[in-house]
Structure formats: structure tokens, C-alpha cells
Scaffold this active site. Structure first.
Site, PDB file in Angstrom:
ATOM      1  N   LYS A  98       0.835  -1.213   0.000  1.00 42.81           N
ATOM      2  CA  LYS A  98       0.000   0.000   0.000  1.00 42.81           C
ATOM      3  C   LYS A  98       0.870   1.263   0.000  1.00 42.81           C
ATOM      4  CE  LYS A  98      -3.253   2.973   0.710  1.00 42.81           C
ATOM      5  NZ  LYS A  98      -4.336   3.248  -0.211  1.00 42.81           N
ATOM      6  N   CYS A 104      -3.771  10.822   1.097  1.00 40.37           N
ATOM      7  CA  CYS A 104      -3.059   9.558   0.910  1.00 40.37           C
ATOM      8  C   CYS A 104      -1.640   9.796   0.432  1.00 40.37           C
ATOM      9  CB  CYS A 104      -3.809   8.721  -0.110  1.00 40.37           C
ATOM     10  SG  CYS A 104      -5.559   8.662   0.244  1.00 40.37           S
TER      11      CYS A 104
HETATM   12  N1  SAJ Z   1      -1.210  14.860  -9.013  1.00 48.22           N
HETATM   13  C1  SAJ Z   1      -0.282  15.566  -9.757  1.00 48.22           C
HETATM   14  N2  SAJ Z   1       0.141  15.054 -10.941  1.00 48.22           N
HETATM   15  C2  SAJ Z   1      -0.343  13.871 -11.425  1.00 48.22           C
HETATM   16  C3  SAJ Z   1      -1.277  13.149 -10.664  1.00 48.22           C
HETATM   17  C4  SAJ Z   1      -1.707  13.662  -9.453  1.00 48.22           C
HETATM   18  O1  SAJ Z   1       0.186  16.639  -9.368  1.00 48.22           O
HETATM   19  O2  SAJ Z   1       0.075  13.490 -12.522  1.00 48.22           O
HETATM   20  C5  SAJ Z   1      -1.679  15.388  -7.722  1.00 48.22           C
HETATM   21  C6  SAJ Z   1      -3.181  15.650  -7.676  1.00 48.22           C
HETATM   22  O3  SAJ Z   1      -3.505  16.907  -8.207  1.00 48.22           O
HETATM   23  C7  SAJ Z   1      -3.468  15.534  -6.184  1.00 48.22           C
HETATM   24  C8  SAJ Z   1      -2.487  14.456  -5.727  1.00 48.22           C
HETATM   25  O4  SAJ Z   1      -1.490  14.384  -6.722  1.00 48.22           O
HETATM   26  O5  SAJ Z   1      -3.173  16.729  -5.511  1.00 48.22           O
HETATM   27  C9  SAJ Z   1      -3.092  13.096  -5.480  1.00 48.22           C
HETATM   28  O6  SAJ Z   1      -4.040  12.771  -6.489  1.00 48.22           O
HETATM   29  P1  SAJ Z   1      -4.221  11.288  -7.067  1.00 48.22           P
HETATM   30  O7  SAJ Z   1      -5.292  11.310  -8.082  1.00 48.22           O
HETATM   31  O8  SAJ Z   1      -2.904  10.787  -7.541  1.00 48.22           O
HETATM   32  O9  SAJ Z   1      -4.593  10.410  -5.807  1.00 48.22           O
HETATM   33  P2  SAJ Z   1      -5.693  10.369  -4.622  1.00 48.22           P
HETATM   34  O10 SAJ Z   1      -5.034  10.885  -3.375  1.00 48.22           O
HETATM   35  O11 SAJ Z   1      -6.974  11.003  -5.024  1.00 48.22           O
HETATM   36  O12 SAJ Z   1      -5.902   8.777  -4.488  1.00 48.22           O
HETATM   37  C10 SAJ Z   1      -4.765   7.954  -4.331  1.00 48.22           C
HETATM   38  C11 SAJ Z   1      -4.814   6.786  -5.318  1.00 48.22           C
HETATM   39  N3  SAJ Z   1      -3.518   6.134  -5.384  1.00 48.22           N
HETATM   40  C12 SAJ Z   1      -2.882   5.915  -6.562  1.00 48.22           C
HETATM   41  O13 SAJ Z   1      -3.293   6.295  -7.618  1.00 48.22           O
HETATM   42  C13 SAJ Z   1      -1.577   5.180  -6.435  1.00 48.22           C
HETATM   43  C14 SAJ Z   1      -5.880   5.787  -4.901  1.00 48.22           C
HETATM   44  O14 SAJ Z   1      -5.858   4.631  -5.726  1.00 48.22           O
HETATM   45  C15 SAJ Z   1      -5.642   5.369  -3.444  1.00 48.22           C
HETATM   46  O15 SAJ Z   1      -6.672   4.504  -3.005  1.00 48.22           O
HETATM   47  C16 SAJ Z   1      -5.682   6.594  -2.571  1.00 48.22           C
HETATM   48  O16 SAJ Z   1      -4.644   7.477  -3.011  1.00 48.22           O
HETATM   49  C17 SAJ Z   1      -5.471   6.178  -1.134  1.00 48.22           C
HETATM   50  O17 SAJ Z   1      -6.466   6.130  -0.370  1.00 48.22           O
HETATM   51  O18 SAJ Z   1      -4.352   5.823  -0.780  1.00 48.22           O
END
Ligand code: SAJ
Length: 424
Positions: free
Chosen positions: A205, A259
Site C-alpha cells: 500500500k 493519501c
Molecule cells: N497529481 C499531480 N500530478 C499527477 C497526478 C496527481 O500533481 O500526474 C496530484 C493531484 O492533483 C493531487 C495528488 O497528486 O493533488 C493526489 O491525487 P491522485 O489522483 O494521484 O490520488 P488520490 O489521493 O486522489 O488517491 C490515491 C490513489 N492512489 C494511486 O493512484 C496510487 C488511490 O488509488 C488510493 O486509493 C488513494 O490514493 C489512497 O487512499 O491511498
């Protein structure tokens, strides 16, 4: 083992969907939350969480009688712990909720039970924190009762779909534990369920979210390099990603949410001597809001003092309404700290009230009478906007685009002065 009744401790973003999904699949569920207002809201037909489809599903489970909610646990065949693990000031994991949820089960634990921890936790939490507490019951883990660690991997906004479809890892303190956990979740999980040890599952995780954090950090660092070398990072990333084994994520205003910006610290906390890369990636992403503020300062002519700014988007990422742990909110506060006068607008939560932030409830109100318009979250609504529409609402001629929503030719051909993040 045959599970007819489950007790789910913690009815938040993961616990409530999990409880409702088990109930919808024919297992009796007792949902437990220490917050009385959550129990009351649910019992009165309401919901305390915004997640597509969840309100209907939870209420259906409640009215069918398959789900009951209350503030204390009771005897069951299996217990699922899904409580939050935030971090302390020093970035160490705050395991108070995990400890007290585990303690609350002890009086009800019986021979043959299965206990599953779902909360994201530092490696070895199941073995070293949860098991010793459960053994205060006088029963022995691994023989009298079984214990697993099984993290959720769902994406906010798609929780009910991904809970069922995603592959799941089931880490047992014994092989029998992992098997019992896998049997239980196979009631509704259609993705593969991988059985392993509890500590492996805890690491899996954290590795997933750390991988994403490090990948975003390198994208953010590339954006700084691109600015220095007169390159457009968005174009460069697109071209680099044509390589069959390269997949760079998107630069942005930083990493928010509960997360990805939290979980990597759990590794650093447990092994600070061997986590330099992980720590540095966190620091790069945490510094990104300040970096965006410096770009706004440049666009505003070198001084933010007294500058009127419209900050568009406050959520932690595109197309969600969650404004907690959001780098967009941090940027607004930093701008204000540097003397700017900021009006912020979040289309998914037009009435958001955030301490220290002036919010307005429409795009028109946000952009009226400002000097600079800052796009900080890539919401669909902003992508749809045209230069002509914006011109009708505002006399501002300077745009700072941190998320590339003004990529289209019509913006580039317009007389707006656009400052892009990551473009030199
Ligand atoms: N972000 C970027 N650039 C990117 C992708 C995301 O700057 O290319 C930023 C987003 O704007 C945001 C942050 O990262 O601020 C996180 O966004 P996210 O869409 O990557 O993730 P979360 O926090 O909404 O959900 C994540 C997911 N993990 C992964 O994709 C590895 C989800 O599957 C998990 O279940 C969740 O964390 C969790 O609960 O851990």
C-alpha cells in the site's frame, strides 16, 4: 470459515462503502462509528460523505435491515477496522484511532473470529500494534482468531466501482488468516485477491502511493528545469511518454489529498536512514505551492503587495469537491501572506468556507476587478472556458496557468499574457 455477520469499525470514506457493499451482498453488517452525529445522520436518511452512489446504497442497506449503525461494536464473525491514520506534527503516523478501534473489539472477540485492518499504516503495525492489543482478550492470534491487513486502493469519486473491480491484497499473520480474508472479500471483489503476509501488504500500500509521489516530484522538478532551459515541459513530457517504457506524471501545484502526501512519511518514520529519495520527493512536492506563488509574483510584475488575484479552483485535484489538504488552498494563503488580495472560487463547492481564505460563489465574482487570474486546478469547467467568455467577465489581461487549461490555440492567439507553469 463462514462469515454471516461483520462489524465494521469506522464509517468514513472506506468503512461506509465497505459496510454497504457487504450488506448489499447478503452479509449482515453492524457499522460502528464513535461520532454520534454520523450515526444519527445515517439513521435519519442522510449521509455525511460526498461520493457518487453511496447515499442510495447506504440507505438501501439500512432500510433492508442488512446494515445497522451504532456507536459501539458487538459480537460478530469478522471485524473490519477502517479508521483514519493521519500524521503528527513530526510526520510520524498517528495510530491513536487504530489503537482505540482495536481496543474496542477486545471485549467482543471470540474464538474463530477474523479481524482485518484496512487503515493505511506503517510497516509491521498489524504484527506489532494490532495483534498485541487483540491478545489482551486472552485469546491467541493465528490460532484462536485470525488477523489480516488489507488496504483499500480506491480512487475518491470512483470508490463503489473500484472497491469491487480492483485487485486486492490480503496479508495474513498466518496463511490461514490470508485465506479467510480472501474468502470473505471474494463475496463481492471481482478483481484478483493476492494472498501474502501482513507486512508485505502494508508495504504494498505504501509503495503504491510513494511511487506516485516520487513520479509527481520528478515531473515537478522537470517543470523547473524546463523553465530554466526555455522548454515547454508539457510538450516534453508528452514526447518522452511515447517511449514504450516511460510514463511521467503531470507537474502541478503540489500533491494534496489524504493519501499520497501522507503515506510516504510512514516509510521515512520507520526507516529514516534508508529513505532519502522518498523524503526528498515529499519535500519537492511540498515546495511546489511556493514555486507557483513565485510564478504569480513574476506575472504580477515582481511584487504581490496589493495585487488583486482570482484563484480558480480550491480542491486538492481536478473534478472533486474535496478542499482538505489542498495545495490550492495553501497557495491562496501564501499569496495573501505576501500581500496579495485574493478571491478564490471552487466550482464544485461554491459555498466553501475555509479559514483564512476569501471565497466567492461564482466565476464572474472571482474574476471581476482583479489584476491576475490564476488557474490552479484543472476542473472540466475551466477547460471549457473560452477567452471571449472570460473577457466578458473581467478586464484582467494576465493569466497564470499552473494546470494547462489554456492550452488551446484560441487562448494562445488571444491577447492574454499567459504565464505557464513549466514553460520557459
Ligand atoms: N497529481 C499531480 N500530478 C499527477 C497526478 C496527481 O500533481 O500526474 C496530484 C493531484 O492533483 C493531487 C495528488 O497528486 O493533488 C493526489 O491525487 P491522485 O489522483 O494521484 O490520488 P488520490 O489521493 O486522489 O488517491 C490515491 C490513489 N492512489 C494511486 O493512484 C496510487 C488511490 O488509488 C488510493 O486509493 C488513494 O490514493 C489512497 O487512499 O491511498
Amino acid at each position: 470459515m463462514k462469515v454471516e455477520k461483520i462489524c465494521v469499525i469506522g464509517l468514513g470514506y472506506i468503512g461506509l462503502p465497505t459496510a454497504s457493499t457487504f450488506a448489499a451482498n447478503g452479509i449482515k453488517v453492524v457499522g460502528v462509528d464513535i461520532k454520534d452525529d454520523i450515526i444519527q445522520t445515517l439513521n435519519q436518511g442522510g449521509i455525511h460523505i460526498h461520493e457518487p452512489g453511496l447515499h442510495e446504497m447506504a440507505q438501501h442497506a439500512l432500510s433492508s435491515g442488512m446494515l445497522r449503525v451504532q456507536t459501539t461494536p458487538e459480537k460478530a464473525d469478522a471485524f473490519i477496522i477502517s479508521v483514519p491514520t493521519p500524521f503528527n506534527e513530526d510526520k510520524s503516523a498517528d495510530l491513536r484511532a487504530v489503537r482505540s478501534a482495536t481496543k474496542s473489539i477486545v471485549p467482543f472477540l471470540s474464538k474463530g473470529n477474523l479481524v482485518i485492518l484496512e487503515s493505511t499504516s506503517p510497516p509491521q503495525t498489524t504484527d506489532q500494534v494490532v495483534v498485541p492489543i487483540l491478545e489482551e482478550s486472552g485469546l491467541q492470534a493465528g490460532t484462536d482468531f485470525l488477523v489480516c491487513y488489507s488496504p483499500e486502493r480506491v480512487l475518491p469519486g470512483r470508490i463503489l466501482i473500484e472497491l469491487v473491480d480492483n485487485a486486492r491484497v490480503m496479508g495474513g499473520i498466518t496463511p490461514d488468516s490470508a485465506q479467510a480474508g480472501a474468502d470473505l472479500y471474494s463475496v463481492f471483489v471481482t478483481g484478483e485477491i493476492m494472498q501474502t503476509t501482513a507486512t508485505t501488504a502494508e508495504m504494498v500500500k505504501l509503495m503504491e502511493n510513494t511511487y506516485r509521489d516520487v513520479n509527481i516530484a520528478i515531473a515537478n522538478e522537470f517543470s523547473r528545469l524546463a523553465e530554466r532551459f526555455g522548454v515547454d515541459v508539457w510538450e516534453a513530457v508528452e514526447i518522452a511518454n511515447l517511449h514504450p517504457r516511460v510514463d511521467i506524471l503531470r507537474p502541478g501545484i503540489g500533491v494534496g489529498g489524504h493519501c499520497i502526501s501522507v503515506d510516504p512519511w510512514f516509510f521515512v518514520e520507520k526507516a529514516p536512514d534508508i529513505t532519502h529519495l522518498i523524503r526528498t520527493a515529499r519535500e519537492v512536492n511540498d515546495a511546489q505551492p511556493r514555486y507557483v506563488v513565485d510564478l504569480v509574483r513574476k506575472a504580477a510584475g515582481g511584487d504581490l503587495n496589493g495585487k488583486r488575484i482570482a484563484a480558480l479552483g480550491l480542491a486538492y485535484k481536478a473534478n472533486v469537491d474535496d478542499v482538505r489538504e489542498s495545495p490550492a488552498v495553501e497557495i491562496v494563503k501564501l499569496l495573501e501572506g505576501d500581500g496579495a488580495i485574493v478571491k478564490a472560487f471552487e466550482p464544485y463547492k461554491a459555498k466553501a468556507s475555509i479559514k483564512g481564505v476569501t471565497t466567492v460563489s461564482s466565476l464572474e465574482a472571482a474574476v471581476k476587478d482583479v489584476d491576475v487570474i490564476l488557474f490552479q486546478v484543472g476542473h472540466a469547467e475551466f477547460w471549457k472556458l473560452t477567452p471571449d467568455e472570460l473577457k466578458q467577465m473581467s478586464h484582467a489581461t494576465i493569466i497564470v496557468d499552473a494546470v494547462r487549461v489554456t492550452k488551446a490555440g484560441e487562448w494562445r492567439e488571444s491577447d492574454y499574457q499567459i504565464y505557464d507553469l513549466g514553460v520557459g
